[in-house]
Design an enzyme around this catalytic site. Structure first.
Site, PDB file in Angstrom:
ATOM      1  N   CYS A 417      26.044 -13.830  13.591  1.00  0.00           N
ATOM      2  CA  CYS A 417      26.789 -12.642  13.176  1.00  0.00           C
ATOM      3  C   CYS A 417      27.986 -13.032  12.295  1.00  0.00           C
ATOM      4  CB  CYS A 417      27.205 -11.814  14.382  1.00  0.00           C
ATOM      5  SG  CYS A 417      27.495 -10.102  13.941  1.00  0.00           S
ATOM      6  N   HIS A 546      22.485 -11.063  16.848  1.00  0.00           N
ATOM      7  CA  HIS A 546      22.922 -11.858  18.009  1.00  0.00           C
ATOM      8  C   HIS A 546      21.680 -12.327  18.768  1.00  0.00           C
ATOM      9  CE1 HIS A 546      27.253 -11.243  17.875  1.00  0.00           C
ATOM     10  NE2 HIS A 546      26.991 -10.038  17.405  1.00  0.00           N
ATOM     11  N   GLU A 548      21.256 -14.677  20.657  1.00  0.00           N
ATOM     12  CA  GLU A 548      21.552 -15.159  22.013  1.00  0.00           C
ATOM     13  C   GLU A 548      21.271 -14.083  23.069  1.00  0.00           C
ATOM     14  OE1 GLU A 548      23.700 -14.533  19.662  1.00  0.00           O
ATOM     15  OE2 GLU A 548      25.600 -13.681  20.394  1.00  0.00           O
TER      16      GLU A 548
END
Ligand code: GLN
Length: 594
Positions: A417, A546, A548
């Site tokens: 990001c 994102h 993750e």
């Protein structure tokens, strides 16, 4: 009037009654069961981990589970909460900004959740006030009981219907006795009464102290904590005793004796080296079978599903603590002092490490102190660099220095990001010859704003509700590293939370200088993944998303997995003098994925 008659009247509108219990259409009473998890004694007991582990055991048995976290704060969502105080903001696929605990549920259950799985006092009160304005309460004075509690029960039952759940796992935020969450407990107490015997199981998490000076476990605080729960009319069915060491039978007996809970339903939930060991520990303690009995669910168990799920999980768990090599990855985080702010990044790298048999060590870097002169020194012994998401200008120049260092020295780079945006700025400045390139987030009115606010959102101002949020499709360019990492998929889904993006007018310049935008919005000029050709850099990847947030224990996120593999190869290059043979050896040494 008998209890049955009273209950039969519940939900009937128009009639003068003390109850307010709206039932969602399609609700199957007796089919949907509930496990309510509450915490006593203190906060931070790991209710989310406990609840998600227990939910996983039920899911493994073939039951449909739906978790919900009920927060005691008055914010409508977690979007405006400071991660420094509250941990990371976890974004769901539907764009809901939630508490980091939702990440724990998604990861352990390997299940995408939605706004229905999360509520706050702010949301409950908003609904109640809206209904009051609309006249939905038929002239009644609006009260905590029955209207606020009725709204909470409605949320729980709506979730049950929407997810067709066998078991709804209700995690009540905070600690029993907290002012902010009393109405949640009261709603759950009413729910148990209305649903009837065998429909709602209350689990109390408590804490058994072991003061150093005494060297033995003491149960008094646990007893008192549970007494507090009984004071609000809730008798727990199960008690999980958190402690540093396994809670012995004597102490459990004492807890059982003072709480009317049979000993077999008072289990130890002591600290473990890894949260992935908790589901098995709970099973060993027999808690899953007790829940089946309490909720009369034995007949719904799919034994074959459970056997298969256990084998898969066991193979994964067997890898915990078995890594034989390690790599060090620098993470340039603003909240370097609070790891919860980066919980999902920690998890995503951990998943990859377990998958590959590598211990991924994260080194936190405060970039406010990093400049051109000390960057090489600060990053001398790392094999990978992650620049995570973030807001605000603090430390951004240091991040750009780290990215330049990674790019020039062929150290694997993963930009998330803000880390994607910073990589674009670095490339524009140092490769495309645009020395004043910047983002308007950090330099409003910047003459070379390679990163700018989303055009369609330029008019929206103020905090909250003005970000591009949630899961979005990303079209991958065939033949790129990103496409390869995703097994040549054309369309993948990633989660977003940003306001700014690459200004399309700079795309050509960046591409002409070698940057590849390998992931784009399917129809609009929104750049979502970037990379450098592998001929110039082994792994330089950034994403506006994102990734993750969507890494799961058994399904590590591809961009992270590629990054960790590249870090292993980087380690081999650093040790073996960078020969292709060393890199090959590193690749060959990789264990088979789970
Ligand atoms: N601050 C940047 C933006 O709003 C990046 C956001 C993030 O990293 N989550 O676009």
């Amino acid at each position: 009037m008998s209890t049955q008659d009273l209950l039969a009247r519940i939900g009937q509108s128009g009639e003068e009654t003390e109850f307010y219990t709206p039932m969602p259409p399609g609700y199957r009473k007796g089919h949907h069961k509930y496990v309510v998890v509450v915490g006593t004694v203190m906060s931070g007991l790991g209710k989310g981990i406990f609840s998600s582990s227990l939910a996983k055991l039920m899911q493994d048995k073939g039951l449909k589970v739906a978790p919900i976290k009920m927060e005691g704060y008055y914010n409508v969502d977690s979007g405006t909460l400071n991660p420094f105080r509250h941990g990371e903001v976890f974004v769901l696929d539907d764009g809901m900004e939630t508490d980091m605990d939702l990440g724990t549920y998604e990861r352990l259950l390997d299940q995408d959740l939605s706004a229905a799985n999360f509520t706050t006092n702010g949301q409950i009160m908003t609904s109640v006030l809206k209904k009051e304005r609309e006249g939905s309460y038929l002239g009644r004075d609006v009260q905590a009981i029955p209207h606020v509690t009725g709204e909470i029960k409605l949320r729980l039952r709506e979730l049950a219907v929407k997810s067709d759940a066998d078991v709804v796992f209700v995690e009540v935020g905070g600690t029993v006795g907290d002012y902010e969450t009393m109405h949640y407990l009261e709603a759950c107490r009413q729910l148990a009464f209305e649903e009837g015997e065998g429909s709602v199981a209350f689990v109390a998490l408590t804490y058994v102290l072991e003061p150093n000076a005494l060297g033995e476990q003491k149960s008094k605080a646990a007893q008192l904590g549970i007494k507090r729960l009984m004071e609000v009319g809730i008798m727990p069915h199960l008690i999980a005793c958190r402690a540093t060491r396994e809670v012995g039978e004597k102490v459990r007996e004492k807890v059982a004796m003072y709480t009317n809970v049979p000993l077999r339903r008072v289990v130890s939930m002591h600290d473990m080296s890894s949260i992935y060991l908790i589901p098995d520990a709970l099973r060993d303690g027999g808690i899953d079978r007790e829940v089946l009995t309490l909720l009369d669910l034995h007949a719904r168990v799919d034994q074959r599903n459970e056997d298969r799920a256990r084998v898969r999980w066991q193979r994964f768990v067997d890898r915990v603590g078995k890594a034989n090599r390690s790599v060090t990855v620098a993470v340039t985080g603003k909240y370097v002092t609070l790891r919860d702010a980066y919980a999902s990044i920690i998890k995503a790298t951990e998943h990859c490490g377990l998958h590959l048999g590598i211990d991924v060590q994260l080194r936190w870097l405060d970039t406010t102190e990093i400049d051109e002169d000390n960057v090489a020194d600060r990053l001398a012994d790392v094999q990978g660099i992650i620049v995570p998401g973030g807001f605000g200008i603090r430390g951004t120049e240091g991040k750009i220095e780290c990215i330049r260092h990674a790019r020039e020295n062929k150290i694997p780079y993963l930009g998330l990001c803000l880390g994607f945006q910073m990589a674009v700025i670095e490339y524009a400045r140092n490769v495309c010859n645009v020395p004043d390139a910047h983002s308007t987030e950090f330099e409003p009115g910047c003459p070379s704003a390679v990163i700018d606010i989303l055009p369609e959102q330029k008019k929206i101002e103020g905090l909250g509700g003005n970000m591009r949020l949630g899961g979005k499709d990303v079209e991958l360019k065939p033949g790129t590293l990103a496409a390869k990492l995703y097994d040549n998929a054309r369309m993948v889904r990633l989660r977003f939370r940003h306001r700014y993006e690459v200004d399309p007018k700079y795309i050509k310049l960046l591409e002409d200088h070698g940057m590849i935008f390998s992931g784009k919005h399917p129809t609009q000029p929104i750049m979502q993944v970037l990379e450098l050709p592998q001929s110039v850099h082994p792994y330089f990847v950034g994403t506006q998303a994102h990734p993750e947030l969507t890494s799961r224990p058994l399904r590590p996120q591809p961009l992270f997995l590629g990054f960790v593999k590249a870090a292993v190869e980087c380690a081999a290059r650093q040790q073996g003098g960078g020969t292709p043979a060393a890199a090959l050896a590193a690749r060959k040494a990789e264990p088979q994925p789970v």
